[in-house]
Write an enzyme that holds these catalytic residues in place. Structure first.
Site, PDB file in Angstrom:
ATOM      1  N   LYS A  22     125.107  50.874  52.996  1.00  0.00           N
ATOM      2  CA  LYS A  22     123.855  50.276  52.534  1.00  0.00           C
ATOM      3  C   LYS A  22     123.605  48.948  53.246  1.00  0.00           C
ATOM      4  CE  LYS A  22     123.768  47.811  48.530  1.00  0.00           C
ATOM      5  NZ  LYS A  22     123.168  46.491  48.762  1.00  0.00           N
ATOM      6  N   ASN A  23     124.637  48.110  53.291  1.00  0.00           N
ATOM      7  CA  ASN A  23     124.438  46.760  53.811  1.00  0.00           C
ATOM      8  C   ASN A  23     124.323  46.710  55.329  1.00  0.00           C
ATOM      9  OD1 ASN A  23     124.438  45.877  51.226  1.00  0.00           O
ATOM     10  ND2 ASN A  23     126.457  44.869  51.325  1.00  0.00           N
ATOM     11  N   CYS A 117     119.818  36.207  40.800  1.00  0.00           N
ATOM     12  CA  CYS A 117     120.143  37.526  40.264  1.00  0.00           C
ATOM     13  C   CYS A 117     121.401  37.376  39.429  1.00  0.00           C
ATOM     14  CB  CYS A 117     120.306  38.552  41.369  1.00  0.00           C
ATOM     15  SG  CYS A 117     121.759  38.298  42.358  1.00  0.00           S
ATOM     16  N   ARG A 122     121.929  32.590  44.667  1.00  0.00           N
ATOM     17  CA  ARG A 122     121.620  33.203  45.948  1.00  0.00           C
ATOM     18  C   ARG A 122     120.397  32.615  46.664  1.00  0.00           C
ATOM     19  NH1 ARG A 122     122.965  39.556  45.559  1.00  0.00           N
ATOM     20  NH2 ARG A 122     123.314  39.256  47.760  1.00  0.00           N
ATOM     21  N   ASP A 305     132.229  42.130  47.127  1.00  0.00           N
ATOM     22  CA  ASP A 305     131.616  43.368  46.623  1.00  0.00           C
ATOM     23  C   ASP A 305     132.646  44.364  46.084  1.00  0.00           C
ATOM     24  OD1 ASP A 305     129.114  42.455  47.116  1.00  0.00           O
ATOM     25  OD2 ASP A 305     128.723  43.707  48.871  1.00  0.00           O
ATOM     26  N   ARG A 397     121.481  51.956  43.162  1.00  0.00           N
ATOM     27  CA  ARG A 397     121.011  51.167  44.320  1.00  0.00           C
ATOM     28  C   ARG A 397     122.000  51.269  45.480  1.00  0.00           C
ATOM     29  NH1 ARG A 397     121.179  45.575  43.034  1.00  0.00           N
ATOM     30  NH2 ARG A 397     120.989  45.578  45.266  1.00  0.00           N
TER      31      ARG A 397
HETATM   32  C1  UD1 Z   1     125.411  40.232  51.588  1.00  0.00           C
HETATM   33  C2  UD1 Z   1     125.514  41.594  50.980  1.00  0.00           C
HETATM   34  C3  UD1 Z   1     126.097  41.510  49.586  1.00  0.00           C
HETATM   35  C4  UD1 Z   1     127.436  40.775  49.619  1.00  0.00           C
HETATM   36  C5  UD1 Z   1     127.297  39.437  50.338  1.00  0.00           C
HETATM   37  C6  UD1 Z   1     128.625  38.729  50.557  1.00  0.00           C
HETATM   38  C7  UD1 Z   1     123.670  42.763  52.019  1.00  0.00           C
HETATM   39  C8  UD1 Z   1     122.344  43.422  51.868  1.00  0.00           C
HETATM   40  N1  UD1 Z   1     124.191  42.189  50.924  1.00  0.00           N
HETATM   41  O1  UD1 Z   1     124.524  39.479  50.747  1.00  0.00           O
HETATM   42  O2  UD1 Z   1     126.282  42.830  49.088  1.00  0.00           O
HETATM   43  O3  UD1 Z   1     127.884  40.532  48.312  1.00  0.00           O
HETATM   44  O4  UD1 Z   1     126.695  39.634  51.629  1.00  0.00           O
HETATM   45  O5  UD1 Z   1     129.500  39.535  51.247  1.00  0.00           O
HETATM   46  O6  UD1 Z   1     124.265  42.792  53.080  1.00  0.00           O
HETATM   47  N2  UD1 Z   1     124.215  31.259  50.459  1.00  0.00           N
HETATM   48  C9  UD1 Z   1     123.609  30.038  50.413  1.00  0.00           C
HETATM   49  N3  UD1 Z   1     122.485  29.840  51.166  1.00  0.00           N
HETATM   50  C10 UD1 Z   1     121.958  30.821  51.955  1.00  0.00           C
HETATM   51  C11 UD1 Z   1     122.595  32.070  52.002  1.00  0.00           C
HETATM   52  C12 UD1 Z   1     123.726  32.267  51.239  1.00  0.00           C
HETATM   53  O7  UD1 Z   1     124.061  29.137  49.708  1.00  0.00           O
HETATM   54  O8  UD1 Z   1     120.939  30.568  52.612  1.00  0.00           O
HETATM   55  C13 UD1 Z   1     125.422  31.508  49.634  1.00  0.00           C
HETATM   56  C14 UD1 Z   1     125.148  32.550  48.549  1.00  0.00           C
HETATM   57  O9  UD1 Z   1     124.555  31.959  47.406  1.00  0.00           O
HETATM   58  C15 UD1 Z   1     126.520  33.078  48.278  1.00  0.00           C
HETATM   59  C16 UD1 Z   1     127.176  33.028  49.663  1.00  0.00           C
HETATM   60  O10 UD1 Z   1     126.413  32.112  50.434  1.00  0.00           O
HETATM   61  O11 UD1 Z   1     127.214  32.220  47.410  1.00  0.00           O
HETATM   62  C17 UD1 Z   1     127.244  34.381  50.371  1.00  0.00           C
HETATM   63  O12 UD1 Z   1     125.961  34.891  50.543  1.00  0.00           O
HETATM   64  P1  UD1 Z   1     125.538  35.810  51.767  1.00  0.00           P
HETATM   65  O13 UD1 Z   1     126.696  36.039  52.677  1.00  0.00           O
HETATM   66  O14 UD1 Z   1     124.300  35.251  52.352  1.00  0.00           O
HETATM   67  O15 UD1 Z   1     125.181  37.160  51.036  1.00  0.00           O
HETATM   68  P2  UD1 Z   1     123.941  38.087  51.249  1.00  0.00           P
HETATM   69  O16 UD1 Z   1     123.609  38.200  52.693  1.00  0.00           O
HETATM   70  O17 UD1 Z   1     122.863  37.712  50.285  1.00  0.00           O
END
Ligand code: UD1
Length: 422
Positions: A22-23, A117, A122, A305, A397
């Protein structure tokens, strides 16, 4: 509300094939927005709710989409819209992955702020900071991000945290940037590699050294491309844990062993028995796992995850296990549900302290998010008696045909009337 019933206590047996990730599928699908009057063919796309949401979002922007089995063809016209629908972004946070490619290709993008969420706040500040550094003008008005840039500029960007989504958005934004973009401290998840492959197939020079640095040389146009989505390491590991927790004998096929090293290493430490042969992992029964300590980390560390599913497995271990969540702030909402099934989990700030119990009992529980739901299913499979899991829509999902796959492994699983998996 979708509901699953499980009569637990049956050791699983047989073989299960891993779905496409999915990711990996979601960012690669978003990358089609970079094409102009061209097409992208994608294979091994999982049949999931989140994929449908991305299809709806891309269609709403003007992309023509044809699906056949696990294949999707994207026909991208010369002109597309650049405003993402609020309703679709609210349905799925990963919709924010269209920001980078829309801005790069259209010079403008409007995206509703995704909001929080159930696993944490996030934010997307790292995405926005990187785009600003590349010359984008970003304004946040009434809950919408308005981004503009005639042409982004390649430059060196350091991510304060190796965010998966920020890395992907900035990689796509860099495709039409003037000059070279060097992103440092990037995420190293295998899904980043899948996106890099697609961009290369479009004709873009992308260098991912596997060390947390991505270099992209901007181009003027990209060409037709095709790609295969990599196997879903989280789904595969969930089935491995289902085998372990039920004392079963199952084989999970179509894995890439290096992608699931973290889980296998911790399972080995916990005394599980398994063997890896080529692209399959076979799980053999053991009586009980031993206590272990885990900390979730960005790849190649233990994936957040898989944290809920691993905690579910450790509820049946000997001794006291500690699982620290370091990626998301509030990813333990499901612990109270597992405790309703007889688990003994205490949450101390970012750490779950799990005192092993001899068995779990079926109960009525509620999935608070996707992976939490997976953890409850694992517990239900191992528990005595019947477990009823509410809000299975979260699970759909991310897990394709999970009821059918579990039934094929011998589990006694049923969906209540009105509930249908994809
Ligand atoms: C992706 C995955 C999700 C997984 C996560 C971490 C997808 C579609 N989803 O989510 O399933 O749990 O990676 O492996 O690929 N953060 C910030 N600022 C930002 C972006 C992130 O503070 O601009 C923080 C987030 O709040 C979180 C951490 O960084 O605490 C990790 O987030 P991130 O790696 O960005 O996860 P996603 O890409 O949202």
């Amino acid at each position: 509300m979708d509901v699953m019933r499980i009569s637990g206590g049956i050791p699983l047996r047989g073989t299960v094939r891993t779905q496409g990730a999915k990711n990996a599928a979601l960012p690669v699908m978003a990358a089609c927005l970079l094409l102009r009057g061209r097409r992208m063919a994608l294979d091994n796309v999982p049949n999931l709710q989140d994929v449908d949401t991305m299809v709806d979002l891309l269609r709403s922007l003007g992309v023509g989409i044809t699906r056949e089995g696990s294949g999707i063809v994207f026909d991208v016209p010369e002109t597309i819209a650049w405003e993402a629908s609020e309703q679709l972004v609210r349905r799925m946070r990963a919709s924010s992955l269209v920001l980078g490619p829309l801005l790069a290709r259209c010079g403008s993008a409007v995206l509703p702020l995704p909001g929080g969420c159930s696993i944490g706040s996030r934010p997307i500040d790292l995405h926005l900071k990187g785009l600003t550094q590349m010359g984008a003008k970003i304004e946040i008005k009434n809950g919408f991000v308005h981004a503009q840039a005639d042409r982004l500029r390649g430059r060196r960007i350091y991510l304060d945290f190796p965010s998966v989504g920020a890395t992907e958005n900035l990689m796509m934004a860099a495709v039409f940037a003037r000059g070279e973009t060097i992103i440092e401290n990037t995420a190293r998840e295998p899904e980043i590699g899948n996106l890099a492959e697609v961009l290369r197939d479009m004709g873009v020079q992308v260098d991912t050294e596997g060390t947390g640095c991505v270099r992209i040389r901007g181009v003027d146009d990209v060409r037709d491309c095709s790609a295969r989505v990599i196997p879903d390491r989280i789904e595969a590991c969930t089935y491995v844990l289902a085998g372990v927790m039920t004392g079963g004998e199952i084989t999970v096929e179509d894995i890439i062993p290096e992608h699931i090293d973290a889980l296998l290493a911790k399972l080995e430490e916990a005394g599980a028995s398994f063997s890896v042969k080529g692209n399959a992992v076979a799980v053999h029964p053991v009586k009980k796992l031993r206590q272990i300590s885990i900390r979730t980390l960005p790849f190649p560390g233990f994936p957040t995850d898989l944290q809920p599913q691993m905690v579910a497995a450790l509820t049946l271990s000997n001794g006291v296990s500690m699982v620290e969540e370091s990626v998301f702030q509030s990813r333990f909402l499901y612990a109270a549900e597992l405790n309703r099934m007889g688990a003994n989990i205490e949450i101390r700030k970012d750490t779950a302290v799990i005192r092993g119990v001899d068995g779990l009992d079926g109960a009525s529980v509620r999935a608070t998010d996707l992976r939490a739901g997976a953890a409850l299913i694992l517990a239900g499979l191992a528990a005595k008696g019947e477990t009823r899991i509410e809000h299975m829509e979260h699970v759909f999902r991310g897990y394709e045909s999970i009821d059918r796959k579990l039934r094929a492994l011998g589990a006694d699983v049923a969906l209540e009337a009105g509930t249908e998996t994809k």
